[in-house]
Design a protein around this motif. Structure first.
Motif, PDB file in Angstrom:
ATOM      1  N   PHE A 218     -61.723   6.216  10.072  1.00 17.20           N
ATOM      2  CA  PHE A 218     -60.281   6.484  10.017  1.00 17.20           C
ATOM      3  C   PHE A 218     -59.507   5.415  10.780  1.00 17.20           C
ATOM      4  CE2 PHE A 218     -58.543  10.889   8.942  1.00 17.20           C
ATOM      5  CZ  PHE A 218     -59.405  11.028   7.874  1.00 17.20           C
TER       6      PHE A 218
ATOM      7  N   GLY B 192     -50.567   1.356   4.868  1.00 11.41           N
ATOM      8  CA  GLY B 192     -51.489   1.710   3.787  1.00 11.41           C
ATOM      9  C   GLY B 192     -50.907   1.495   2.403  1.00 11.41           C
TER      10      GLY B 192
ATOM     11  N   SER C 298     -51.069   9.702   4.562  1.00  9.64           N
ATOM     12  CA  SER C 298     -52.497   9.386   4.562  1.00  9.64           C
ATOM     13  C   SER C 298     -52.916   9.200   6.021  1.00  9.64           C
ATOM     14  CB  SER C 298     -52.737   8.081   3.812  1.00  9.64           C
ATOM     15  OG  SER C 298     -52.283   6.993   4.593  1.00  9.64           O
ATOM     16  N   ASN C 299     -54.157   8.823   6.210  1.00  8.65           N
ATOM     17  CA  ASN C 299     -54.582   8.606   7.599  1.00  8.65           C
ATOM     18  C   ASN C 299     -53.976   7.342   8.208  1.00  8.65           C
ATOM     19  OD1 ASN C 299     -56.180   6.838   6.192  1.00  8.65           O
ATOM     20  ND2 ASN C 299     -58.107   7.880   6.641  1.00  8.65           N
ATOM     21  N   TYR C 300     -53.169   6.629   7.441  1.00  4.41           N
ATOM     22  CA  TYR C 300     -52.391   5.541   8.058  1.00  4.41           C
ATOM     23  C   TYR C 300     -51.220   6.102   8.868  1.00  4.41           C
ATOM     24  CZ  TYR C 300     -55.031   2.025   5.499  1.00  4.41           C
ATOM     25  OH  TYR C 300     -56.033   1.224   5.012  1.00  4.41           O
TER      26      TYR C 300
ATOM     27  N   ARG D  39     -65.065  -0.430   1.573  1.00  9.95           N
ATOM     28  CA  ARG D  39     -64.237   0.663   2.095  1.00  9.95           C
ATOM     29  C   ARG D  39     -65.088   1.851   2.527  1.00  9.95           C
ATOM     30  NH1 ARG D  39     -59.360  -1.279   1.479  1.00  9.95           N
ATOM     31  NH2 ARG D  39     -58.644  -2.145  -0.493  1.00  9.95           N
ATOM     32  N   LYS D  40     -64.511   2.601   3.468  1.00 11.09           N
ATOM     33  CA  LYS D  40     -65.179   3.828   3.920  1.00 11.09           C
ATOM     34  C   LYS D  40     -64.962   4.924   2.882  1.00 11.09           C
ATOM     35  CE  LYS D  40     -66.252   2.572   8.180  1.00 11.09           C
ATOM     36  NZ  LYS D  40     -67.536   2.745   8.840  1.00 11.09           N
ATOM     37  N   HIS D  41     -65.819   5.901   2.892  1.00 11.44           N
ATOM     38  CA  HIS D  41     -65.677   7.068   2.017  1.00 11.44           C
ATOM     39  C   HIS D  41     -65.347   6.638   0.584  1.00 11.44           C
ATOM     40  CE1 HIS D  41     -65.640   9.491   5.650  1.00 11.44           C
ATOM     41  NE2 HIS D  41     -64.743   8.678   6.138  1.00 11.44           N
TER      42      HIS D  41
ATOM     43  N   SER E  89     -56.556  12.524   5.695  1.00 12.45           N
ATOM     44  CA  SER E  89     -57.309  12.103   4.515  1.00 12.45           C
ATOM     45  C   SER E  89     -57.010  10.647   4.210  1.00 12.45           C
ATOM     46  CB  SER E  89     -56.923  12.935   3.289  1.00 12.45           C
ATOM     47  OG  SER E  89     -57.335  14.273   3.461  1.00 12.45           O
ATOM     48  N   SER E  90     -58.000   9.980   3.640  1.00 16.53           N
ATOM     49  CA  SER E  90     -57.819   8.578   3.287  1.00 16.53           C
ATOM     50  C   SER E  90     -57.015   8.479   1.995  1.00 16.53           C
ATOM     51  CB  SER E  90     -59.178   7.923   3.085  1.00 16.53           C
ATOM     52  OG  SER E  90     -59.801   8.493   1.948  1.00 16.53           O
TER      53      SER E  90
ATOM     54  N   THR F 125     -60.411   1.019  13.653  1.00 17.29           N
ATOM     55  CA  THR F 125     -60.897   2.261  13.040  1.00 17.29           C
ATOM     56  C   THR F 125     -61.867   3.030  13.943  1.00 17.29           C
ATOM     57  OG1 THR F 125     -62.662   1.040  11.984  1.00 17.29           O
ATOM     58  CG2 THR F 125     -60.711   1.439  10.665  1.00 17.29           C
TER      59      THR F 125
END
Lengths: 1110, 95
Positions: A502, A48, A12-14, A703-705, A21-22, A434
């Protein structure tokens, strides 16, 4: 669900600067593709993992916790946690990777793998894995040896040969060889797709991230980037197609998924920390013992009321098994107290509760136990604070207690907690930094190879916070307007939108710490922080909460440093220390000051928005203060909640619940959601959410998105509400009140309200100490020191330029023209120049150009509770003032400032400029700035002459020391500095002009029609006026209007700039001094100017900077 | 001493080597190569030894998106061919 593939290798984006992608994107895509299980295997971290598992749980997808770890030869290995033991081993492996490889280059020494293999499933890794690379290079013997070793360590059943086909050159032959190898040793193969994004289109962002991580452009990173778009989540059919030659590899993904029953949301095995108690005690009885002892000290005797409350609290603590939890807090408070004693801020003789080193926000505020063990500052019995809201029989989670400390105490405390518990038992919470607008523009602009100067310019010009608004912002900027559809710029806009929010890197939370009696590294990876000697865990506060860990927040609160210093100054001047827990919380004089919006420098209520609401909410007690600080939060403002709350409260405007089910949650706040806990409460009461679900819902908004997640919760909410008889449209109305903007938890609001009241009390009764403290604690709060100085002046306090023979490093109080607590020599010297006891300065050279002209200080009002001792060396009240310290002068650092003071201490005051130069050896810049700041006025009254003299005498470091030779013969006739020049010099060197205000000097040049803040008092609503002032605040909250505050020589003028005016004047607004024409708008005791036309005044460098917020 | 002729070492202009050459390929339903037409000869594909895709320079005017096949033809010759996924045309890569 009948799916034939589970993805077991997914970033993930972690996986910072790798995954594109999240976790939400990945999970929703997985759901669409019919996956029943998905692993998360980020690079060398579990940042994450909890977030992923929580979202997956909502979507009913099984999660597998894993990681792709880096070995010390740089190769990669995929590890999946099958059991809790495996998960612990994974956490330890990651922790040790950082401890041995360093913060930036985690690397695990493979020879330790055998000790930590239990419960883990090993996949042999991506192309960069040891076995795949050996096979690719044709080194089959070595590959076999290594595989045998893995089998030896993990057992045949737990090792899988990982096959990845991403349509990369070499994949087909490598897979064939790996399958051969697996067959030879009876090892099962498994297919994975090394997922880096959820859909193929995201490969562009992934490419850009790789370029960013190499600090190069896309063009320059051809070799480092992945060659194509095949690293996405593929459908089971696509995977089957890719592995036609080895279908077993696809089937095995499900075998592994079935085995990995470990669920991080359920099986952590975390226990509250134990607390070792003295012989003969249980944790519960020890806590009780401590409370009773403190209660006797506090109340004299244990009354029935005290006993009953204590019994009730202890019963609840026992019921929830929280005594160890409270004792750990007690121990930390004890540690902090020791630090205070060492710093000379308290004494062994003074009981803890009388001078608590920190103060709690949260539950502790309403608990007598919290008050008695030193967690809180407020006597809950005296203020009738109800317990029920914070600690009750059906409480779902541990109480939320944060501790605020003055900055210096907190620094030391963190170090000591690490020392006492060790890094593997105590670590700081992580915080994920972020991407926002500016960072996204700069990083992506560079990756895309856009001209640096354009990128810089754009990053400077944009105002919005979220990178998703880049296109809109560019359309507003003339020089970027036509680029929005241009090649590459178009990509910038698209990618910025994707990159917004992100994770960038793991940072340290400002104060949260987790402490555990079993090793933390069994539960979450721990690594070094950027600050030496500190360790952070891989989870942010949300993940820590979700894991149910006991988190202790030590926050550094500037206001507490200010308060501590203020109390010390009062003690030094008045001879006694004020116990703020015993002051009167219903003192209407203090509230009266706040009702006048006289709140500058007061914690929580000093912002311009607060200044507008305090006079409308008109708090008169502590509960009102909690509502006041809670109301002005973005999450309340978003739905116009503040206005509605005020109307309902003060104007009695009738209102009703959207549905009676809201009543329990919202009754006390008149139907408005003021606090974040009320979101949970409404979700539970209206839609039957469980406490956990309600909490996840609230977090989802943040949360984002999160569109898909919110849609999911809306459906759940609608169904739940409908089952309770709430019609769909009403449910929708209620659901729309929720939002992701920040709100206070109610308990925080209460604690902060109390601290705000304390600060207001200090400002009202001890303004001089209040301002000295806030000057010394800068930077903090909302205003620059020029504005604070103006406010000090309005409270009758004179601010004096630094003086080479009087100032200390920090600002001090001069009483009757002399410092109240200076070293003896200054006092003696001072006596020589003064007329004796009253201390009026009577002659040059000591005070030439000094403070004789200043307005006398208005006597401070005094609280009846703390009568001041008279006399005792305290100068006449009429001339107490704030003397600026050397640290206020630009270019004079801590070392130079203390060297001036020490030189003066040891050798007596400086007799002239040459003497000071010779004895201090200060650098030229520091000397010149001190002159410009007026520090030599008492020795050489004309600053321009003094500067000339510095030039004549100064010898750079390494040259012969400056000798006190006569320079008179070289002195020149120089024109006298004008008042304007003096002011600009002071702004340049100190960012403030003690004697006056810029607007006093500008006023004669402004037209007759330009009104001052004072003139505005008589202007009616709707009148069109022109005003001018220095901009001290620019703020653009979510409502899109821009708020400015102008300051002139009499006070402040709040300005509202609506979008249309903003569009026209967005560049003018950035000028330091503005002339604004607009309409007066008055309501409920507040006044604003609605801007119509804005222009700047050109050519004023070095102005104090306005503080700007989003 | 050799005198500097003050001329370029070669008079011929810079010339690209290994330029892909347009070829005709028979495809199956999944657009995989079945046979290659080379100098008017039809060469059947005996095996696909490797296949890969590249997706490059998407930020430029003309991005490069190709799927490569490393094949062995019926007559035992190894050959690298690709399908340009933008135009749909087949090329033979290099020598």
């Amino acid at each position: 669900m009948n799916s034939s593939y589970a993805e077991l290798h997914c970033h993930s984006n972690y996986s910072f600067q790798e995954g594109a992608s999240s976790v939400e994107d990945l999970l929703f895509r997985a759901k669409d593709l019919g996956y029943r299980a998905l692993a998360l295997t980020d690079h060398d971290n579990l940042c994450g993992a909890m977030h992923f598992a929580q979202v997956a749980r909502t979507l009913e997808i099984q999660t597998i916790t894993g990681a792709e770890i880096t070995l010390d030869d740089g190769s990669h290995l995929t590890l999946l946690a099958e059991t809790q033991q495996g998960y612990s081993n994974l956490c330890n492996i990651i922790s040790y990777s950082y401890i041995s490889g360093g913060r930036k280059n985690p690397a695990f020494d493979i020879k330790h793998l055998s000790e930590m293999a239990q419960g883990l499933i090993l996949l042999t890794g991506c192309r960069q894995g040891q076995i795949p690379s050996l096979v690719t290079e044709g080194r089959h013997r070595e590959a076999e040896d290594l595989l045998r070793q893995y089998l030896d360590w993990f057992g045949t059943a737990n090792v899988f040969v990982e096959l990845q086909h991403n349509l990369v050159q070499g994949d087909t032959p490598r897979i064939r060889r790996l399958v051969d190898l697996a067959n030879r040793y009876g090892v099962s193969p498994v297919a994975t797709n090394n997922v880096h994004y959820h859909i193929p289109e995201r490969h562009r962002l992934q490419d850009a991230l790789v370029a960013i991580s190499h600090n190069q452009s896309l063009e320059e990173t051809h070799r480092q980037r992945r060659p194509n778009r095949h690293f996405h989540l593929k459908s089971p059919e696509e995977m089957a197609e890719l592995f036609l030659e080895c279908p077993q590899a696809v089937k095995n993904t499900l075998r592994i998924a079935d085995r990995c029953g470990f669920d991080i949301t359920r099986d952590m095995g975390y226990r509250f920390p134990d607390y070792p108690v003295p012989e003969g005690f249980t944790p519960q009885s020890f806590l009780e013992h401590l409370c009773l002892q403190a209660a006797k000290r506090r109340y004299g005797s244990i009354t029935d009321r005290v006993q009953n409350r204590l019994d009730e609290e202890l019963r609840l603590i026992n019921r929830h098994n929280l005594s160890g939890f409270f004792l750990i807090y007690y121990e930390i408070i004890q540690m902090a107290r020791e630090i205070m004693i060492e710093l000379g801020l308290s004494d062994v003789e003074i009981p803890l509760e009388e001078r608590p080193p920190g103060r709690g926000r949260g539950s502790s505020v309403s608990m007598l136990v919290g008050y008695l063990i030193g967690l809180s500052h407020i006597d809950p019995l005296k203020y009738n604070l109800s317990l029920e809201r914070f600690l009750s029989d059906d409480m779902g989670s541990v109480p939320d207690i944060d501790l605020d400390f003055p900055r210096n105490i907190r620094e030391e405390l963190i170090k000591r907690v690490h020392e006492k518990w060790g890094w593997d038992h105590a670590a700081l919470s992580g915080m994920i930094s972020t991407y926002k607008m500016k960072g996204a523009i700069r990083d992506l602009g560079k990756a895309l190879g856009l001209p640096k100067q354009d990128v810089d310019k754009l990053a400077k010009r944009v105002d919005a916070h979220s990178a998703r608004e880049l296109k809109l912002e560019m359309q507003e900027l003339p020089e970027f307007r036509d680029k929005t559809d241009a090649p590459v710029w178009r990509d910038l806009i698209d990618l910025a939108d994707q990159l917004d929010g992100f994770p960038k890197y793991l940072a340290q939370h400002p104060g949260g710490m987790i402490i555990s009696s079993s090793p933390l590294t069994d539960m979450v990876p721990v690594q070094q922080s950027a600050i030496d000697g500190r360790y952070i865990c891989h989870w942010d506060k949300d993940s820590i909460d979700q894991a149910g860990f006991v988190k202790i927040d030590f926050l550094a609160l500037g206001a507490l440093s200010q308060m501590q210093e203020c109390l010390q100054l009062i003690e030094e001047r008045d001879g006694h220390y004020i116990d703020l827990s015993r002051i009167d919380f219903d003192d209407q004089a203090v509230y009266g000051m706040m009702h006048q919006a006289d709140t500058i420098g007061i914690f929580q209520v000093e912002s311009a928005a607060q200044m507008q609401t305090v006079p409308r909410i008109r708090p008169i007690n502590l509960t009102d203060m909690a509502y006041e600080v809670g109301a002005v939060r973005p999450g309340v403002g978003v739905n116009d909640g503040v206005t509605q709350f005020i109307q309902r409260r003060t104007q009695g405007i009738p209102w009703d619940y959207d549905h009676p089910l809201e009543q329990r949650a919202l009754e006390r706040t008149l139907g408005i959601i003021l606090f974040q806990d009320q979101v949970n409460h409404v979700a539970r009461d209206v839609a039957g959410f469980t406490p956990l679900e309600a909490d996840q819902l609230r977090r989802a908004f943040g949360r984002k998105h999160n569109q898909s997640l919110i849609a999911f919760y809306w459906e759940k909410f609608r169904q739940g509400a409908s089952e309770r008889g709430v019609p769909g449209d009403v449910a929708e109305k209620i659901f729309k009140k929720f939002n992701g903007q920040y709100m206070f938890p109610e308990s925080h609001a209460f604690a902060f309200g109390a601290t705000a009241y304390h600060m207001a009390w200090l400002k009202y009764y001890h303004p001089l100490e209040f301002f000295v403290a806030i000057f010394n604690q800068q930077p903090m709060g909302f205003y620059n020191t020029e504005t604070l100085k103006e406010d000090a002046k309005r409270h009758g306090i004179t601010v004096i330029n630094p003086d080479i023979n009087l100032s200390m490093e920090k600002c001090t109080i001069v009483s009757g023209g002399r410092p109240t607590f200076h070293p003896p020599f200054v006092r003696e010297e001072f006596e020589r120049y003064t007329d004796g006891e009253r201390g009026e300065p009577n002659s040059p050279p000591f005070v030439k150009g000094g403070w004789g002209d200043f307005r006398p200080v208005k006597p401070s009002p005094r609280p009846s509770a703390s009568p001041l001792p008279e006399g005792e060396g305290v100068g006449g009240e009429g001339s107490d003032a704030l003397l600026l310290g050397f640290l206020y002068v630009k270019g004079v650092g801590a070392a130079a400032a203390s060297s001036i003071v020490q030189t003066r201490d040891s050798g007596g005051p400086f007799s002239n400029l040459g003497d000071a130069m010779e004895r201090t050896g200060l650098q030229r810049e520091a000397l010149e700035n001190l002159v410009a700041a007026g520090a030599f006025d008492s020795l050489t009254p004309d600053r321009r002459n003094a500067l000339w003299e510095v030039g004549l005498r100064y010898r750079p470091h390494g040259y012969q020391q400056a000798l006190p030779l006569p320079v008179e013969q070289d002195m020149a006739e120089l024109p006298k500095q004008t008042e304007w020049e003096i002011m600009m010099d002071e702004y340049r060197t100190m960012r403030l002009h003690p004697k006056g205000h810029l607007m006093t000097m500008l006023r004669p040049y402004l037209g007759q029609d330009v009104l001052s803040s004072q003139d505005l008092l008589g202007r009616a609503d709707g009148e069109v006026v022109t005003v001018a002032g220095m901009v001290i605040r620019r703020q653009r909250p979510l409502s899109k209007a821009v708020f400015l505050t102008l300051e002139d020589e009499f006070g402040h003028i709040p300005i509202v700039v609506w979008p249309q005016a903003f569009k026209k004047h967005r560049m003018d607004i950035k000028e330091p001094v503005l002339i604004i024409r607009g309409q007066v708008s008055r309501r409920e005791g507040t006044m604003n100017i609605i801007a119509q036309h804005i222009r700047g005044t050109q050519g004023l460098p070095h102005m104090p900077k306005a503080r700007s917020w989003q | 001493m050799v005198q500097n002729p003050r001329e370029a070492a070669s008079s011929s202009p810079i010339r690209s080597l290994n330029l892909p050459a347009l070829i005709q390929v028979e495809e199956d339903a999944h657009q995989r190569p079945l046979a290659i037409s080379l100098r008017r000869r039809r060469l059947g594909v005996a095996s696909v030894d490797d296949l890969w895709e590249i997706d490059e320079e998407w930020w430029r005017e003309s991005p490069i998106v190709r799927r490569y096949y490393q094949v062995t033809t019926e007559d035992g010759r190894p050959m690298t061919i690709f399908r340009d996924l933008v135009s749909g045309e087949w090329y033979r890569q290099g020598g």
